[in-house]
Structure formats: structure tokens, C-alpha cells
Design a protein around this motif. Structure first.
Motif, PDB file in Angstrom:
ATOM      1  N   LEU A 133       0.906  -1.137   0.482  1.00  0.00           N
ATOM      2  CA  LEU A 133      -0.206  -0.027   0.005  1.00  0.00           C
ATOM      3  C   LEU A 133       0.732   1.311   0.297  1.00  0.00           C
ATOM      4  N   SER A 134       2.173   0.990   0.896  1.00  0.00           N
ATOM      5  CA  SER A 134       3.075   2.424   0.320  1.00  0.00           C
ATOM      6  C   SER A 134       3.710   2.302  -0.440  1.00  0.00           C
ATOM      7  N   HIS A 135       3.711   1.339  -1.537  1.00  0.00           N
ATOM      8  CA  HIS A 135       4.282   1.764  -2.122  1.00  0.00           C
ATOM      9  C   HIS A 135       3.089   2.000  -3.871  1.00  0.00           C
ATOM     10  N   ILE A 136       1.589   1.999  -3.376  1.00  0.00           N
ATOM     11  CA  ILE A 136       0.721   2.407  -4.287  1.00  0.00           C
ATOM     12  C   ILE A 136       0.776   3.975  -3.932  1.00  0.00           C
ATOM     13  N   ARG A 182       1.589  10.763 -13.852  1.00  0.00           N
ATOM     14  CA  ARG A 182       0.738  10.223 -13.814  1.00  0.00           C
ATOM     15  C   ARG A 182       0.477   8.647 -12.930  1.00  0.00           C
ATOM     16  N   PRO A 183      -0.763   8.953 -12.846  1.00  0.00           N
ATOM     17  CA  PRO A 183      -0.636   7.596 -11.467  1.00  0.00           C
ATOM     18  C   PRO A 183      -0.459   6.354 -11.967  1.00  0.00           C
ATOM     19  N   ALA A 197       0.841  -5.998  -9.581  1.00  0.00           N
ATOM     20  CA  ALA A 197       1.031  -5.231 -11.536  1.00  0.00           C
ATOM     21  C   ALA A 197      -0.771  -4.991 -11.542  1.00  0.00           C
ATOM     22  N   SER A 198      -1.194  -5.937 -10.419  1.00  0.00           N
ATOM     23  CA  SER A 198      -3.093  -6.289 -11.366  1.00  0.00           C
ATOM     24  C   SER A 198      -4.027  -5.210 -11.370  1.00  0.00           C
ATOM     25  N   ILE A 199      -3.157  -4.108 -10.193  1.00  0.00           N
ATOM     26  CA  ILE A 199      -3.828  -2.154 -10.955  1.00  0.00           C
ATOM     27  C   ILE A 199      -3.388  -1.152 -11.155  1.00  0.00           C
ATOM     28  N   ARG A 200      -1.679  -1.696 -12.190  1.00  0.00           N
ATOM     29  CA  ARG A 200      -0.836  -1.197 -12.790  1.00  0.00           C
ATOM     30  C   ARG A 200      -2.176  -0.771 -13.423  1.00  0.00           C
ATOM     31  N   VAL A 201      -2.140   0.765 -13.669  1.00  0.00           N
ATOM     32  CA  VAL A 201      -2.727   1.511 -15.204  1.00  0.00           C
ATOM     33  C   VAL A 201      -1.514   1.088 -16.358  1.00  0.00           C
ATOM     34  N   GLU A 241      -3.993   6.601 -21.487  1.00  0.00           N
ATOM     35  CA  GLU A 241      -4.505   7.635 -22.889  1.00  0.00           C
ATOM     36  C   GLU A 241      -5.466   8.334 -23.336  1.00  0.00           C
ATOM     37  N   ASP A 242      -6.530   6.310 -22.717  1.00  0.00           N
ATOM     38  CA  ASP A 242      -7.791   6.271 -22.995  1.00  0.00           C
ATOM     39  C   ASP A 242      -8.756   6.882 -22.147  1.00  0.00           C
ATOM     40  N   HIS A 243      -8.350   6.859 -20.671  1.00  0.00           N
ATOM     41  CA  HIS A 243      -8.641   8.040 -19.488  1.00  0.00           C
ATOM     42  C   HIS A 243      -8.597   9.805 -20.126  1.00  0.00           C
ATOM     43  N   ASN A 244      -7.664   9.819 -20.606  1.00  0.00           N
ATOM     44  CA  ASN A 244      -7.290  11.417 -20.658  1.00  0.00           C
ATOM     45  C   ASN A 244      -7.683  11.494 -21.974  1.00  0.00           C
TER      46      ASN A 244
END
Ligand SMILES: O=C(O)CCC(=O)C(=O)O
Ligand SMILES: [Fe+2]
Length: 250
Positions: A157-160, A205-206, A229-233, A239-242
């Protein structure tokens, strides 16, 4: 053997309750020491309180070192309110093993916490994976117990939260041929409802999406060391989000 205890919101005689262990720790302590379990309970209670204070101080320093201030912590309120941080105390017991190379105390993992404060008895066993560097390939390095010293592990969680600036550490526990080893891990995280997401990402960017601690624990249970890794954006998602935001704004 692993025993997990966490502070009670309304104290009972033992001042703690079971978190993930099958029987409440108070019952467990009564079984082990039918005539005098209160000393154990009081000691654990005191230890829990001290660890909570220490965890809050360390988190505060970590956030400061990221250049963050009170207003950046929307998941736990201002930094000064970090008493909201919750903790679970995990007591680990590793009996001696005549053939330690064929046994593993605790398999390699990263902690799912914000941080974990570890006390080891005088028998070494904790190892962290050191990445390949100029001195050699990736290798396990023993963290020897030092009298009066605690080990602090950075959790996922600190990594995130730090957007990867603090790295959660892959570690494991090995067993000893002749000596019984004990360790106590104070596992600290945010309140269950709080969403943890990268704060003020330095890269622009996050890199991770927001998760609550219980949600992340669920992912860890399913995906183990692939959970982060599974919650990496991905770049594409970002780009889609932006693009989507731009279209919405226009
Ligand atoms: O016993 C140790 O040294 C490691 C314990 C640990 O990694 C844990 O409880 O998560
Ligand atoms: Fe751990």
C-alpha cells in the motif's frame, strides 16, 4: 504457528480480538495458560499500543519525505489524524528443523500493508531479496536480529501511495537447524473504508488505480505476488482516460 491479534474498539479483558485466526486470541491464551493468561494479554496490549504510535510516526516521516502535507491525505484525514491507522499483530513461531534447506518458514512475499514493524528473537531467519547490482545477481540477504532493533518493511500500500517511489520488499523467513525462532509483525494499514491511491505522482501520472485495504487483500489472496501488477494502470488505459476527459470537457 501464526496468531493474529488486533486492537478492540471496545476493550475486553484481553484488550484484543481475533482478526484472521480461527479462535479468538483471548480463548487461545486461556487454553495455553489457564491460570495466568492476563500477563500475556496485558503485554500484547501494551506492545500493540506502542507499535501503533511508532507506525504513525514512521508513516508521518515517510509522507513528509515525499513532500506531502496534511491536505494530501484524504483517505485518513490530515496527517495529524493518523491515529486512524489500524494494525494487526501477527505472532510467528518457527520450530527448529533438522533439514532447514528442505523446509520454508514463510514463503517469499511482499506485505499487503502500508508498513510492517517486525521484531525477531535472537535467531536469524528473515531474508530480503536484493536486486541484481554491480556486486552480483539477485540474491537473498539475511537481516540479522540486533538487540533492541526493529525491522520496518515497506508494504504494497505504501508502494501504491508513493506511486512506486517506495518499493515494497520481497522477503521470506527460513528455519533454523537447532533453534526455535519467533517474530512479531505489527501490520499497519489505513482504515478499511479508505481508498489508497498514488499521491502527487512524480512521474506525472498515477501508475496504480485506487484500492481499499480489504479489496487489495482479496486480490492478494487470489493473485498473490501478481496483485500489485494487477492494479497497474497501463499507458493505453491512461491515454484512453485522458482522451475521454478531454472529450467530456469539450
Ligand atoms: O518472521 C519473519 O521474519 C517474517 C515475518 C513476515 O514476513 C510476516 O509476518 O509477514
Ligand atoms: Fe512479511
Amino acid at each position: 504457528m501464526v496468531l493474529l491479534v488486533s486492537p478492540l474498539s471496545s476493550p475486553n479483558a484481553c484488550g484484543m480480538k481475533a482478526s484472521l485466526s480461527p479462535a479468538p486470541p483471548l480463548d487461545h491464551a486461556r487454553n495455553l495458560w489457564p491460570h495466568d493468561y492476563s500477563e500475556f494479554c496485558e503485554t500484547i496490549d501494551r506492545y500493540n499500543k506502542e507499535m501503533k504510535k511508532l507506525a504513525e510516526r514512521v508513516m508521518h516521516l515517510m509522507l513528509q519525505s515525499l513532500g506531502l502535507n496534511e491536505d494530501d491525505l484524504d483517505w485518513a484525514g490530515p496527517v495529524k489524524d493518523l491515529q486512524e491507522v489500524s494494525g494487526v499483530l501477527q505472532l510467528n513461531s518457527y520450530p527448529s528443523c533438522p533439514d532447514p534447506d528442505r523446509a520454508m518458514g514463510l514463503a517469499a512475499h511482499t506485505d499487503s500493508s502500508l508498513l510492517t514493524i517486525l521484531h525477531q528473537n535472537s535467531t536469524s531467519g528473515l531474508q530480503v531479496l536484493r536486486a541484481q547490482d554491480i556486486y552480483g545477481p539477485a540474491r537473498w540477504v539475511t537481516i540479522p536480529p540486533l538487540p533492541g532493533a526493529l525491522v520496518i518493511n515497506i508494504g504494497d500500500l505504501s508502494h501504491i501511495l508513493s506511486n512506486g517511489r517506495f518499493h515494497s520488499v520481497l522477503h521470506r523467513a527460513v528455519v533454523n537447524r537447532i533453534r526455535h525462532r519467533y517474530s512479531m509483525a505489527y501490520i499497519c494499514g489505513p482504515p478499511a473504508h479508505a481508498k489508497v491511491s498514488p499521491l502527487r505522482p512524480s512521474s506525472g501520472r498515477p501508475v496504480f488505480r485506487a484500492v481499499t485495504w480489504p479489496e487489495y487483500l482479496g486480490l492478494k489472496g487470489k493473485l498473490f505476488n501478481q496483485a500489485l501488477a494487477s492494479i497497474r494502470v497501463s499507458d493505453e488505459t491512461w491515454e484512453d482516460h485522458n482522451n475521454a476527459s478531454v472529450i467530456t470537457c469539450v
